[in-house]
Write an enzyme that holds these catalytic residues in place. Sequence first.
Site, mmCIF file in Angstrom:
data_model
loop_
_atom_site.group_PDB
_atom_site.id
_atom_site.type_symbol
_atom_site.label_atom_id
_atom_site.label_comp_id
_atom_site.label_asym_id
_atom_site.label_seq_id
_atom_site.Cartn_x
_atom_site.Cartn_y
_atom_site.Cartn_z
ATOM 1 N N HIS A 356 45.408 37.770 1.134
ATOM 2 C CA HIS A 356 46.599 39.087 1.275
ATOM 3 C C HIS A 356 46.659 40.052 1.226
ATOM 4 C CE1 HIS A 356 49.714 36.576 -1.523
ATOM 5 N NE2 HIS A 356 48.846 36.094 -1.815
ATOM 6 N N LYS A 544 54.329 51.163 -7.350
ATOM 7 C CA LYS A 544 53.646 50.477 -6.600
ATOM 8 C C LYS A 544 52.050 50.777 -7.022
ATOM 9 C CE LYS A 544 54.767 50.833 -2.042
ATOM 10 N NZ LYS A 544 54.903 49.590 -1.545
ATOM 11 N N ARG A 545 51.009 49.931 -6.995
ATOM 12 C CA ARG A 545 50.183 50.260 -7.442
ATOM 13 C C ARG A 545 49.210 51.521 -6.529
ATOM 14 N NH1 ARG A 545 45.227 48.254 -4.752
ATOM 15 N NH2 ARG A 545 46.687 46.412 -3.671
ATOM 16 N N LYS A 550 48.775 53.473 0.015
ATOM 17 C CA LYS A 550 49.949 53.329 0.089
ATOM 18 C C LYS A 550 50.592 54.441 0.243
ATOM 19 C CE LYS A 550 49.270 48.304 -3.168
ATOM 20 N NZ LYS A 550 50.437 48.427 -2.235
ATOM 21 N N THR A 652 56.369 43.089 -1.998
ATOM 22 C CA THR A 652 57.733 42.852 -2.391
ATOM 23 C C THR A 652 58.073 43.510 -2.418
ATOM 24 O OG1 THR A 652 56.083 41.989 -4.491
ATOM 25 C CG2 THR A 652 56.204 39.945 -2.477
ATOM 26 N N LYS A 656 62.592 43.444 -2.789
ATOM 27 C CA LYS A 656 63.812 43.941 -4.774
ATOM 28 C C LYS A 656 64.243 44.348 -3.959
ATOM 29 C CE LYS A 656 59.645 41.828 -6.943
ATOM 30 N NZ LYS A 656 57.884 42.299 -7.233
#
Length: 808
Positions: A356, A544-545, A550, A652, A656
């Site tokens: 991952h 998100k985290r 990110k 992911t 969504k």
Amino acid sequence: MVTDKETFIHEYCEKFIEIQGKIYTEGTAWEQYRTLVLLLRDKISQDSVTTNNAYTENMEKQVYYFSMEFMIGRLLSYYLMNLGLQEKVREGLKELGISLETLIQQERDAGLGNGGLGRLAACFLDSMAFLGVPGHGNGIRYKYGLFQQKLIDGSQVELADNWLKDSYPWETRRAEKSVIVRFKGNIRTEMIDGKLKFIHENEESVLAVPYDIPIVSYDSNENINNLRLWSAEPVVENFDFASFNRGEFSKAVSYKAEVEAISCILYPDDSSQAGRELRLKQEYFFVAAGLGAIVRRYKKKYDSIHGIAKKIAVHINDTHPTLCIPELMRILIDDEDLGWEEAWNITVNIISFTNHTILPEALEKWPIEMLKSLLPRIYLIVEEIDHRYREEIRRKYPGNTEIEHPTSVIHDGQIWMANLAVIGSYSVNGVASLHTKILKKEVFRHFNLVYPYKFNNKTNGVSHRRFLLNANPDLSNLITNAIGEEWKKTATKLEGLLAYREDAAFLEELALVKRRNKENLAKHILESQGIAVDPSSVFDVHVKRIHAYKRQLLNVLKIMDCYNRIKENQDTILPPQTFIFAGKAAPGYYYAKNVIKLINTVADKINHDPTVNNRMKVVFLENFNVSLAEKIYPAADISEQISTASREASGTGNMKFIMNGAVTLGTLDGANVEILKEVGKENIMIFGLSAEEVLEYYRQGGYKSWDEYHKYPRLKRVIDQLINNFFPGAGGEFQEIYDSLLREKDEFFVLKDFCPYIQAYQNLNQLYTNGQKWNQMSLVNIARSGFFSSDRSILEYAEKIWRVTINK
């Protein structure tokens, strides 16, 4: 159960008296919720027995999915939907004067995960049950989860997530199926009947007690799979009475506390030696418990251990469960008396591995001495695996140390878990096409020469029934009225919506659904944060985290630039904006926590500035979890997917969002590449460096963030505002962020991508002002999101990796 409303009312009242010892009108909302769950669980348990009997009778191959996280969220509403009981139960409770919505709110999100890894695992279990794949989850029952996030003066503070405080009625304790797990001690060898035996002595034993949670499939009572979570308990109650009487109270209970710490929290801080050792204990604990139970169950059904690889598939979700490989070897050699070659052949044919990440720091490794001390028998097996692998490489590639050293399991004083996972499995898959390409060409390029047949791609997917059908009922009803029911079972049927692309009335209905969802989220924001946001504004969402790659920081700099331009009346053409953030930073990840503080500092400045707060608001929603996500995804207009290209494996959340009609603003990273392919370039906004360009900079250098800083005045301005008293009272609080961008080379190319990002953001907002065009873009995203259903992912895993029967 629940053949009709009257039957449900009768059974519910009877169950309440049985459990609570009083009538339902005297019960609290929690007691009413718990009764409903236990009543449902009785029915589910009967169906579970039927499922297991069918699997046994058909002698089907079983899949066991090992993961450190299973972010399952709340189950009551979802399971009522899956069982087709929502309306009957709602109506029955209403007659009793009970609100189903009130009972749903009593349920806490299970503290079993943090981010995409755990939610993916939960979606996969959901799809396995729906498709009739005999698949079960295996993880840890964390007493306090990750943590409960609180924002105090804009800073993240971690509190215990005491999600088990009032018990968890969905779980069933199976004490009779407990497994003993052994740590430390020493290994003695002895020749017995001409064979070398390894005997573990003076070990510290821990009792792994399983708790089972049913996985209920949609629209079928026939497929109930299982999520098994292990809790660490003392093997015997070892209360030190003498120490207690001497007043040494801590010592008296120290053994119990040390054991229970193993299943206390998810991802304990590993910045200390003790924290690192606890993480390693956790990883071995659930691996040893899970495999012990799996082999025990197999032996009850089958006479010979030699055929186990034909009946068992073990999938390891990232590197955390990699100790499955040496532990299965230990069981086969030490407990089942197999020779090395046969045990290795069985192991490699049972275990498959999903990677991952490509971030070097996330590819786990453990100090040799730590593994040797904590798991002495496992270390010996790992050492032998490494020795035999090196011999194999020397035979295949004599004199080629460029392959042997980086791919070996043991080198540079460390045990390299990703290498062990590749060597000890028959399949290694990435989770998006770009990610798999990078694995083969960069991260595992040497392994791709040795084992090219192992590598494959299985793009992630999410449960469209959870995050569209259940989370967004208004949109789901609109879709069903337009194209029928089939999309609920076959997500690609959503493509039928494309027929409505030019239908002005349908597009208007779609916009009204989005507006209602935005109003619902705005109400939640007001109630939880005390901030009033305008539902007619653009909801620009980044959840998100929190991590540097990110690039929540890039988004914050955009917001600061937007603020500057509005203050100077330069951005009057943009529609009003509401910027929404959510996500947790790891407790020891101080840089990420500093970014959270920056977001909230910017929010405080903007939200309290009357000259701009009618044009823009900034909100950080604390304690992001599945239940909060189910409020956010349906309300989003813009989905921020802006990670540095090549750094995100898949994502992911991006899937969504598009299922709920948001338009992606993103880089060509992770599954964004496939989203672009599915929705078309006119229905997504892509910007920034490509993965190839980023990787080339990492290999060759040549990027100087100072050049970007001096080249673009708007960029220079927002960077300077981090440290020039733009935020009164902040002092040098954001100096670390400033230094990371200019003095530490801007590792994730925030400055390089800033101007393209601003331009893409402005272009997307221009499209938003054209209501017809925007609604068409939203519709296409929904219609083309079916590819990203976890049903498609699990079909690929089942057919191409696990080779198991699909029973639907």
